[in-house]
Design a protein around this motif. Sequence first.
Motif, PDB file in Angstrom:
ATOM      1  N   VAL A  14      11.277 -33.756  24.972  1.00 50.23           N
ATOM      2  CA  VAL A  14      12.240 -33.707  23.880  1.00 50.23           C
ATOM      3  C   VAL A  14      13.406 -34.626  24.229  1.00 50.23           C
ATOM      4  O   VAL A  14      13.964 -34.564  25.323  1.00 50.23           O
ATOM      5  N   ILE A  15      13.719 -35.518  23.295  1.00 48.81           N
ATOM      6  CA  ILE A  15      14.848 -36.427  23.442  1.00 48.81           C
ATOM      7  C   ILE A  15      16.005 -35.841  22.641  1.00 48.81           C
ATOM      8  O   ILE A  15      15.907 -35.677  21.425  1.00 48.81           O
ATOM      9  N   LEU A  16      17.089 -35.497  23.329  1.00 48.54           N
ATOM     10  CA  LEU A  16      18.244 -34.898  22.666  1.00 48.54           C
ATOM     11  C   LEU A  16      19.136 -36.011  22.123  1.00 48.54           C
ATOM     12  O   LEU A  16      19.713 -36.786  22.884  1.00 48.54           O
ATOM     13  N   ALA A  17      19.242 -36.075  20.808  1.00 46.50           N
ATOM     14  CA  ALA A  17      19.955 -37.177  20.160  1.00 46.50           C
ATOM     15  C   ALA A  17      20.947 -36.685  19.122  1.00 46.50           C
ATOM     16  O   ALA A  17      21.432 -37.473  18.309  1.00 46.50           O
ATOM     17  N   GLY A  18      21.289 -35.404  19.146  1.00 46.48           N
ATOM     18  CA  GLY A  18      22.121 -34.851  18.082  1.00 46.48           C
ATOM     19  C   GLY A  18      23.526 -34.493  18.461  1.00 46.48           C
ATOM     20  O   GLY A  18      24.272 -33.942  17.647  1.00 46.48           O
ATOM     21  N   GLY A  19      23.938 -34.801  19.698  1.00 45.91           N
ATOM     22  CA  GLY A  19      25.282 -34.437  20.129  1.00 45.91           C
ATOM     23  C   GLY A  19      26.359 -35.241  19.426  1.00 45.91           C
ATOM     24  O   GLY A  19      26.128 -36.347  18.953  1.00 45.91           O
ATOM     25  N   ASN A  20      27.553 -34.659  19.351  1.00 53.00           N
ATOM     26  CA  ASN A  20      28.686 -35.375  18.767  1.00 53.00           C
ATOM     27  C   ASN A  20      29.162 -36.469  19.711  1.00 53.00           C
ATOM     28  O   ASN A  20      29.059 -36.342  20.930  1.00 53.00           O
ATOM     29  N   SER A  21      29.701 -37.529  19.156  1.00 48.66           N
ATOM     30  CA  SER A  21      30.111 -38.685  19.964  1.00 48.66           C
ATOM     31  C   SER A  21      31.474 -39.183  19.507  1.00 48.66           C
ATOM     32  O   SER A  21      31.660 -40.365  19.219  1.00 48.66           O
ATOM     33  N   ARG A  22      32.434 -38.271  19.446  1.00 47.93           N
ATOM     34  CA  ARG A  22      33.756 -38.654  18.945  1.00 47.93           C
ATOM     35  C   ARG A  22      34.397 -39.733  19.809  1.00 47.93           C
ATOM     36  O   ARG A  22      34.971 -40.689  19.292  1.00 47.93           O
ATOM     37  N   ARG A  23      34.303 -39.595  21.131  1.00 47.89           N
ATOM     38  CA  ARG A  23      34.928 -40.588  22.008  1.00 47.89           C
ATOM     39  C   ARG A  23      34.181 -41.918  21.971  1.00 47.89           C
ATOM     40  O   ARG A  23      34.779 -42.973  22.181  1.00 47.89           O
ATOM     41  N   GLY A  25      32.632 -43.080  19.278  1.00 47.43           N
ATOM     42  CA  GLY A  25      32.899 -43.706  17.987  1.00 47.43           C
ATOM     43  C   GLY A  25      31.669 -43.942  17.151  1.00 47.43           C
ATOM     44  O   GLY A  25      31.772 -44.374  15.991  1.00 47.43           O
ATOM     45  N   THR A  26      30.490 -43.660  17.702  1.00 48.54           N
ATOM     46  CA  THR A  26      29.226 -43.820  16.980  1.00 48.54           C
ATOM     47  C   THR A  26      28.205 -42.903  17.637  1.00 48.54           C
ATOM     48  O   THR A  26      28.344 -42.569  18.824  1.00 48.54           O
ATOM     49  N   PRO A  27      27.195 -42.436  16.921  1.00 46.63           N
ATOM     50  CA  PRO A  27      26.171 -41.607  17.556  1.00 46.63           C
ATOM     51  C   PRO A  27      25.532 -42.344  18.729  1.00 46.63           C
ATOM     52  O   PRO A  27      25.140 -43.508  18.602  1.00 46.63           O
ATOM     53  N   LYS A  28      25.422 -41.670  19.866  1.00 52.70           N
ATOM     54  CA  LYS A  28      24.880 -42.339  21.048  1.00 52.70           C
ATOM     55  C   LYS A  28      23.453 -42.832  20.830  1.00 52.70           C
ATOM     56  O   LYS A  28      23.060 -43.864  21.371  1.00 52.70           O
ATOM     57  N   ALA A  29      22.688 -42.111  20.043  1.00 52.69           N
ATOM     58  CA  ALA A  29      21.299 -42.517  19.801  1.00 52.69           C
ATOM     59  C   ALA A  29      21.209 -43.890  19.155  1.00 52.69           C
ATOM     60  O   ALA A  29      20.189 -44.582  19.301  1.00 52.69           O
ATOM     61  N   LYS A  30      22.244 -44.298  18.438  1.00 48.70           N
ATOM     62  CA  LYS A  30      22.219 -45.569  17.725  1.00 48.70           C
ATOM     63  C   LYS A  30      22.983 -46.673  18.465  1.00 48.70           C
ATOM     64  O   LYS A  30      23.146 -47.777  17.937  1.00 48.70           O
ATOM     65  N   LEU A  31      23.448 -46.391  19.678  1.00 50.01           N
ATOM     66  CA  LEU A  31      24.061 -47.446  20.490  1.00 50.01           C
ATOM     67  C   LEU A  31      23.039 -48.553  20.725  1.00 50.01           C
ATOM     68  O   LEU A  31      21.842 -48.292  20.850  1.00 50.01           O
ATOM     69  N   THR A  32      23.530 -49.774  20.814  1.00 51.76           N
ATOM     70  CA  THR A  32      22.648 -50.919  20.982  1.00 51.76           C
ATOM     71  C   THR A  32      22.748 -51.481  22.386  1.00 51.76           C
ATOM     72  O   THR A  32      23.848 -51.797  22.862  1.00 51.76           O
ATOM     73  N   LEU A  33      21.599 -51.585  23.056  1.00 51.47           N
ATOM     74  CA  LEU A  33      21.546 -52.179  24.387  1.00 51.47           C
ATOM     75  C   LEU A  33      21.634 -53.700  24.282  1.00 51.47           C
ATOM     76  O   LEU A  33      21.449 -54.256  23.202  1.00 51.47           O
ATOM     77  N   THR A 237      32.249 -43.122  26.455  1.00 47.69           N
ATOM     78  CA  THR A 237      33.095 -44.096  25.768  1.00 47.69           C
ATOM     79  C   THR A 237      32.365 -45.431  25.720  1.00 47.69           C
ATOM     80  O   THR A 237      31.420 -45.656  26.488  1.00 47.69           O
ATOM     81  N   PRO A 238      32.778 -46.334  24.847  1.00 52.35           N
ATOM     82  CA  PRO A 238      32.147 -47.660  24.824  1.00 52.35           C
ATOM     83  C   PRO A 238      32.224 -48.365  26.176  1.00 52.35           C
ATOM     84  O   PRO A 238      31.273 -49.065  26.565  1.00 52.35           O
ATOM     85  N   GLU A 239      33.310 -48.159  26.899  1.00 57.63           N
ATOM     86  CA  GLU A 239      33.448 -48.784  28.217  1.00 57.63           C
ATOM     87  C   GLU A 239      32.440 -48.202  29.198  1.00 57.63           C
ATOM     88  O   GLU A 239      31.844 -48.932  29.999  1.00 57.63           O
ATOM     89  N   ASP A 240      32.235 -46.884  29.134  1.00 61.00           N
ATOM     90  CA  ASP A 240      31.225 -46.236  29.986  1.00 61.00           C
ATOM     91  C   ASP A 240      29.845 -46.824  29.705  1.00 61.00           C
ATOM     92  O   ASP A 240      29.071 -47.104  30.629  1.00 61.00           O
ATOM     93  N   PHE A 241      29.531 -46.975  28.422  1.00 63.14           N
ATOM     94  CA  PHE A 241      28.213 -47.484  28.046  1.00 63.14           C
ATOM     95  C   PHE A 241      28.027 -48.927  28.502  1.00 63.14           C
ATOM     96  O   PHE A 241      26.957 -49.300  28.987  1.00 63.14           O
TER      97      PHE A 241
END
Length: 251
Positions: A14-23, A25-33, A237-241
Amino acid sequence: MTMDSPLPSLAGIVILAGGNSRRMGTPKAKLTLPTTETLLDYHVRQAIKLNVPIMIADNGRSFTVDAELLASNPELSISHIADYRSASISDNNKIEESNTSTTDGPLVAIESALQILVNDATATEQASWLMVISCDSLITAHDLWQELNPYIDTTAEDMAAIQASVQSTIQAVGKSIVCLTDNEHLYPLLGLYRLSIEPDLRAYIDNGERKVMTFIEPITQAVPVVKEWLPLTNFNTPEDFERACAALYDL
């Protein structure tokens, strides 16, 4: 789900992709590598290598998986799953999470995945573990399996041999959850969960509880995280990513 698994102990992922991502700024599942691949597609592509059913728990957000990725694996069993909802709870008064988000936390997603696998005779004929992997990490399902697999269903003698070979301080045998740790914190969303804990987790949730650590700590076997993986985990955060992506491609 009718796929034949080459991993007799692993029933599904199971891939957990539903958490909130307020810090973030966008859902983590949709972050772009840097490869232009979304984080969800990255995890799905890596999970495919284990050839077991893949479930996506995205809290009803219906995040899509790349069509070309699916087309190249027509035999792949991928499904979006809804969080477990307890019929015995009409409000959230007992939920002890520190925020008031629209998600009840990861345990309800894990419970849903466990129920699906427990009720699937094909998936559980030989397998007895669910892999949980979250979209706040770049550690792949394949690498996580390789790291945690030696610690499941081991005898005391086997565990002693493992301890000696990796110079670890692991002492627990026969636990129902195996997950990574950095020796200060557990990583419960990077782990393996024995299917047999499903009734206990359901009862815990039905009692209004949501705290992850309260449930898992007594039944968890912690495995020290590979040092090189530390920068790949828990980005908020975006910097963490950005740092996590840089570390990934430095490996």
